[in-house]
Design an enzyme around this catalytic site. Sequence first.
Site, PDB file in Angstrom:
ATOM      1  N   TYR A 157       0.842  -1.211   0.000  1.00  0.00           N
ATOM      2  CA  TYR A 157       0.000   0.000   0.000  1.00  0.00           C
ATOM      3  C   TYR A 157       0.872   1.254   0.000  1.00  0.00           C
ATOM      4  O   TYR A 157       0.662   2.164  -0.811  1.00  0.00           O
ATOM      5  CB  TYR A 157      -0.920  -0.031   1.227  1.00  0.00           C
ATOM      6  CG  TYR A 157      -1.929   1.098   1.244  1.00  0.00           C
ATOM      7  CD1 TYR A 157      -2.985   1.116   0.335  1.00  0.00           C
ATOM      8  CD2 TYR A 157      -1.826   2.138   2.164  1.00  0.00           C
ATOM      9  CE1 TYR A 157      -3.915   2.157   0.339  1.00  0.00           C
ATOM     10  CE2 TYR A 157      -2.746   3.170   2.175  1.00  0.00           C
ATOM     11  CZ  TYR A 157      -3.787   3.175   1.267  1.00  0.00           C
ATOM     12  OH  TYR A 157      -4.701   4.208   1.268  1.00  0.00           O
ATOM     13  N   LYS A 161       1.211   4.104  -2.947  1.00  0.00           N
ATOM     14  CA  LYS A 161       0.894   5.513  -2.696  1.00  0.00           C
ATOM     15  C   LYS A 161       2.128   6.406  -2.922  1.00  0.00           C
ATOM     16  O   LYS A 161       2.001   7.528  -3.403  1.00  0.00           O
ATOM     17  CB  LYS A 161       0.320   5.686  -1.281  1.00  0.00           C
ATOM     18  CG  LYS A 161      -1.012   4.962  -1.078  1.00  0.00           C
ATOM     19  CD  LYS A 161      -2.100   5.514  -1.987  1.00  0.00           C
ATOM     20  CE  LYS A 161      -3.445   4.876  -1.808  1.00  0.00           C
ATOM     21  NZ  LYS A 161      -4.511   5.447  -2.647  1.00  0.00           N
TER      22      LYS A 161
HETATM   23  N1  LIG Z   1     -10.111   5.291   4.401  1.00  0.00           N
HETATM   24  C1  LIG Z   1      -8.877   5.617   4.727  1.00  0.00           C
HETATM   25  O1  LIG Z   1      -8.475   5.531   5.906  1.00  0.00           O
HETATM   26  C2  LIG Z   1      -7.952   6.172   3.672  1.00  0.00           C
HETATM   27  C3  LIG Z   1      -6.815   6.885   4.087  1.00  0.00           C
HETATM   28  C4  LIG Z   1      -5.936   7.388   3.128  1.00  0.00           C
HETATM   29  C5  LIG Z   1      -6.215   7.197   1.784  1.00  0.00           C
HETATM   30  N2  LIG Z   1      -7.329   6.498   1.400  1.00  0.00           N
HETATM   31  C6  LIG Z   1      -7.550   6.297  -0.031  1.00  0.00           C
HETATM   32  O2  LIG Z   1      -8.801   6.829  -0.376  1.00  0.00           O
HETATM   33  C7  LIG Z   1      -9.290   6.178  -1.559  1.00  0.00           C
HETATM   34  C8  LIG Z   1     -10.752   5.831  -1.357  1.00  0.00           C
HETATM   35  O3  LIG Z   1     -10.865   4.854  -0.340  1.00  0.00           O
HETATM   36  P1  LIG Z   1     -12.059   4.823   0.704  1.00  0.00           P
HETATM   37  O4  LIG Z   1     -11.484   5.108   2.034  1.00  0.00           O
HETATM   38  O5  LIG Z   1     -13.208   5.605   0.229  1.00  0.00           O
HETATM   39  O6  LIG Z   1     -12.387   3.254   0.671  1.00  0.00           O
HETATM   40  P2  LIG Z   1     -13.639   2.430   0.116  1.00  0.00           P
HETATM   41  O7  LIG Z   1     -14.902   2.887   0.782  1.00  0.00           O
HETATM   42  O8  LIG Z   1     -13.264   1.001   0.245  1.00  0.00           O
HETATM   43  O9  LIG Z   1     -13.714   2.848  -1.422  1.00  0.00           O
HETATM   44  C9  LIG Z   1     -12.801   2.352  -2.360  1.00  0.00           C
HETATM   45  C10 LIG Z   1     -13.393   2.528  -3.743  1.00  0.00           C
HETATM   46  O10 LIG Z   1     -12.459   2.027  -4.696  1.00  0.00           O
HETATM   47  C11 LIG Z   1     -13.167   1.156  -5.596  1.00  0.00           C
HETATM   48  N3  LIG Z   1     -12.275   0.145  -6.135  1.00  0.00           N
HETATM   49  C12 LIG Z   1     -11.535  -0.760  -5.439  1.00  0.00           C
HETATM   50  N4  LIG Z   1     -10.872  -1.556  -6.287  1.00  0.00           N
HETATM   51  C13 LIG Z   1     -11.202  -1.151  -7.546  1.00  0.00           C
HETATM   52  C14 LIG Z   1     -10.845  -1.590  -8.854  1.00  0.00           C
HETATM   53  N5  LIG Z   1     -10.040  -2.637  -9.050  1.00  0.00           N
HETATM   54  N6  LIG Z   1     -11.360  -0.907  -9.905  1.00  0.00           N
HETATM   55  C15 LIG Z   1     -12.207   0.121  -9.723  1.00  0.00           C
HETATM   56  N7  LIG Z   1     -12.596   0.567  -8.526  1.00  0.00           N
HETATM   57  C16 LIG Z   1     -12.096  -0.067  -7.446  1.00  0.00           C
HETATM   58  C17 LIG Z   1     -14.296   0.568  -4.762  1.00  0.00           C
HETATM   59  O11 LIG Z   1     -15.399   0.184  -5.547  1.00  0.00           O
HETATM   60  P3  LIG Z   1     -15.748  -1.291  -6.096  1.00  0.00           P
HETATM   61  O12 LIG Z   1     -15.475  -2.250  -4.999  1.00  0.00           O
HETATM   62  O13 LIG Z   1     -17.196  -1.150  -6.463  1.00  0.00           O
HETATM   63  O14 LIG Z   1     -14.891  -1.480  -7.294  1.00  0.00           O
HETATM   64  C18 LIG Z   1     -14.705   1.781  -3.931  1.00  0.00           C
HETATM   65  O15 LIG Z   1     -15.594   2.589  -4.666  1.00  0.00           O
HETATM   66  C19 LIG Z   1      -8.375   4.980  -1.766  1.00  0.00           C
HETATM   67  O16 LIG Z   1      -7.459   5.246  -2.799  1.00  0.00           O
HETATM   68  C20 LIG Z   1      -7.636   4.840  -0.451  1.00  0.00           C
HETATM   69  O17 LIG Z   1      -6.364   4.264  -0.610  1.00  0.00           O
HETATM   70  C21 LIG Z   1      -8.202   5.993   2.316  1.00  0.00           C
END
Ligand SMILES: NC(=O)c1ccc[n+]([C@@H]2O[C@H](COP(=O)([O-])OP(=O)(O)OC[C@H]3O[C@@H](n4cnc5c(N)ncnc54)[C@H](OP(=O)(O)O)[C@@H]3O)[C@@H](O)[C@H]2O)c1
Length: 270
Positions: A157, A161
């Site tokens: 991860y 990033k």
């Molecule tokens: N939550 C945290 O603590 C956090 C912190 C720092 C950064 N982030 C980043 O924020 C971003 C959004 O994450 P989130 O926190 O909102 O998590 P989330 O609720 O799990 O959302 C992730 C999204 O990515 C999509 N996705 C996953 N694999 C995919 C693929 N192979 N192709 C297309 N879409 C895909 C999922 O949709 P489907 O399953 O429908 O494809 C979902 O819409 C990510 O890049 C994550 O690394 C999150």
Amino acid sequence: MALSAYKDNSAIVTGASSGIGREMALQLADQGAWLTLTARNTQALEQVAAECRKRGARAIVVTADVSDEAQCKKIIEAAVAEYGRIDTLINNAGFGQGGYFESLPNLETFRQVMDVNFMGTVYCAHHALPHLKKACGRIVSISSIMGLVGVPMYSSYSASKFAMTGFAEVIRMELMGSGVSVTSIHPNFVVSEFAGRLLKPDGTPLGDKGKRIYTSRTMTSSVCARLTLQAAAKRKRHVVMTPSGKLVVFMHGLVPGLVDKVMRKMFGKK
Ligand SMILES: NC(=O)c1ccc[n+]([C@@H]2O[C@H](COP(=O)([O-])OP(=O)(O)OC[C@H]3O[C@@H](n4cnc5c(N)ncnc54)[C@H](OP(=O)(O)O)[C@@H]3O)[C@@H](O)[C@H]2O)c1
């Protein structure tokens, strides 16, 4: 700055089916954007799109896996076919795997994390770029605090990033004078589906156990989405979202060895 930057703005949001992506879609809808919503879960995307339309926005759904270049091309083509332009590309789709590197039974999930988080960003940016240049548009990438400071247990991860961060740094320089801005977002923990979907070393989801990282003070997806859209509207270079995140990045520049030890103590094997 008023958020009217997004009125009649053709915006693609990857990972729009849940969490931060879903929130960005809804907030963009409130500001009158023309949305292309993409992820793999069509049903969830259709629900987000319906909510966006209720708020007066235009919205189309493109089911796609961003780890596949042809499917990323399809996302871009669908946006251009529907709206005739692309103003904003938000690379948000992503997931993670926890566990010490040496405990991974194979590198299959490691590769998938790189393919989705990093290559998905690259594929979408590559195919959208000619359109973004015509529109003097915006590229926004949801990286992580782990794209600036490594954290034990998250080798794939963090690597994905950091790769996103490096890619954004370079294209930002290359695009100077083109009118296209590149904004990197570095959130700390955010409440979403992310933690529950974290994969264990064997590739199975951590489930509810993962959600233990969330407390009542953890940033919500809604706040993360708002700060992201504000930063992109102002064409900011990057945003480190929380005071603790800013402190870690600052200390890492100053005393990296000390930060290694603290991170190891907080996140490493006990
Ligand atoms: N939550 C945290 O603590 C956090 C912190 C720092 C950064 N982030 C980043 O924020 C971003 C959004 O994450 P989130 O926190 O909102 O998590 P989330 O609720 O799990 O959302 C992730 C999204 O990515 C999509 N996705 C996953 N694999 C995919 C693929 N192979 N192709 C297309 N879409 C895909 C999922 O949709 P489907 O399953 O429908 O494809 C979902 O819409 C990510 O890049 C994550 O690394 C999150």
